[in-house]
Design a protein around this motif. Structure first.
Motif, PDB file in Angstrom:
ATOM      1  N   PHE A 176     -26.357 -31.993   7.930  1.00  0.00           N
ATOM      2  CA  PHE A 176     -24.961 -31.570   7.976  1.00  0.00           C
ATOM      3  C   PHE A 176     -24.199 -32.072   6.757  1.00  0.00           C
ATOM      4  N   ASP A 177     -24.403 -33.341   6.401  1.00  0.00           N
ATOM      5  CA  ASP A 177     -23.710 -33.884   5.231  1.00  0.00           C
ATOM      6  C   ASP A 177     -24.144 -33.178   3.949  1.00  0.00           C
ATOM      7  N   THR A 179     -25.137 -30.165   3.679  1.00  0.00           N
ATOM      8  CA  THR A 179     -24.585 -28.818   3.706  1.00  0.00           C
ATOM      9  C   THR A 179     -23.113 -28.831   3.319  1.00  0.00           C
ATOM     10  N   LEU A 180     -22.339 -29.723   3.919  1.00  0.00           N
ATOM     11  CA  LEU A 180     -20.914 -29.806   3.598  1.00  0.00           C
ATOM     12  C   LEU A 180     -20.689 -30.129   2.129  1.00  0.00           C
ATOM     13  N   ARG A 186     -14.683 -25.703   1.266  1.00  0.00           N
ATOM     14  CA  ARG A 186     -15.214 -26.387   2.435  1.00  0.00           C
ATOM     15  C   ARG A 186     -14.673 -25.739   3.702  1.00  0.00           C
ATOM     16  N   THR A 189     -14.138 -28.145   9.786  1.00  0.00           N
ATOM     17  CA  THR A 189     -15.221 -28.750  10.562  1.00  0.00           C
ATOM     18  C   THR A 189     -14.656 -29.409  11.815  1.00  0.00           C
ATOM     19  N   LEU A 211     -15.345 -35.251   9.228  1.00  0.00           N
ATOM     20  CA  LEU A 211     -14.967 -33.949   9.745  1.00  0.00           C
ATOM     21  C   LEU A 211     -13.451 -33.819   9.715  1.00  0.00           C
ATOM     22  N   ASP A 212     -12.960 -32.632  10.020  1.00  0.00           N
ATOM     23  CA  ASP A 212     -11.520 -32.412  10.045  1.00  0.00           C
ATOM     24  C   ASP A 212     -10.909 -32.785  11.392  1.00  0.00           C
TER      25      ASP A 212
END
Length: 227
Positions: A176-177, A179-180, A186, A189, A211-212
């Motif tokens: 995941f990291d 990918t982001l 961006r 998330t 994350l957001d």
């Protein structure tokens, strides 16, 4: 240990930390190993906590999170021109598949993340309720290779653990990291988690990306404030 029972990294799990972060300008290797050991112990504990809810308890949590997610997405203006990447649940993760089907019917384009290359960013393949899924990495069901590749605008991501700064503790593969770090612009998330899985900190390392929003069965639990 990964979800399929194989070792993801050496005993100190230093493979979780990019060697480029070691040394005088990065993280001390011994500290990185300490953090990795702690994270692995927390993964085991938190996975057990989730399993301990039982099938009925997990279904109730999933329903509550689904309701909150619908409101968050509406507030963000998610609509027919949006691309949302969901996930296929494993290991007792909140099951949001009914939400994905509802979004598809509402005209949102839905994708699922796929490991196409080990230790590389995820790809996102289009999904519909009629898509015939195949077995992917970690035995997760994914759309077939011929499915369209997409770039998501919104990415809900399951969390084993989370903290108030919106950092996510996952299974430890680092996908995941990675990918982001490679997506521009961006996506929004949204961490999908249990309220009881909150940690004082995950001891974020240089490769960890916050994350957001963190969303639990009780609603929005944390928002990123450093943007």
């Amino acid at each position: 240990m990964t979800k399929d029972g194989t070792h993801a990294s050496p005993p100190c799990m230093a493979a979780e930390i990019d060697p480029a972060y070691f040394g005088s300008v990065g993280v001390d290797p011994e500290q990185a190993c300490d953090v990795a050991r702690w994270r692995q112990a927390e993964r085991t504990r938190l996975a057990g906590l989730r399993e301990g809810l039982g099938q009925a308890g997990r279904a109730q949590v999933s329903d509550r999170i689904a309701g909150h997610l619908g409101r968050v997405l509406r507030d963000c203006g998610v609509g027919q021109w949006s691309v949302l990447s969901g996930y296929w649940p494993i290991g007792g993760e909140p099951d949001l598949r009914p939400v994905l089907a509802d979004l598809h019917r509402a005209g949102v384009t839905v994708a699922l993340p796929v490991v196409e290359t080990r230790a590389a960013p995820l790809a996102f393949r289009q999904w519909t309720p009629e898509t015939r899924l195949v077995r992917g990495d970690w035995k997760i069901s994914v759309p077939p290779p011929e499915a369209h590749l997409l770039t998501p605008d919104i990415v809900p991501a399951p969390c084993l653990g989370w903290d108030g700064a919106c950092f996510r503790l996952g299974w430890g593969g680092g996908y995941f990291d990675r990918t982001l770090a490679g997506l521009s612009p961006r996506p929004l998330t949204i961490g999908i988690a249990l309220g009881a899985a909150r940690l004082p900190t995950i001891y974020p390392q240089p490769h960890d990306i916050p994350l957001d929003v963190i969303l639990t069965e009780d609603g929005v639990a944390a928002k990123r404030t450093d943007k």
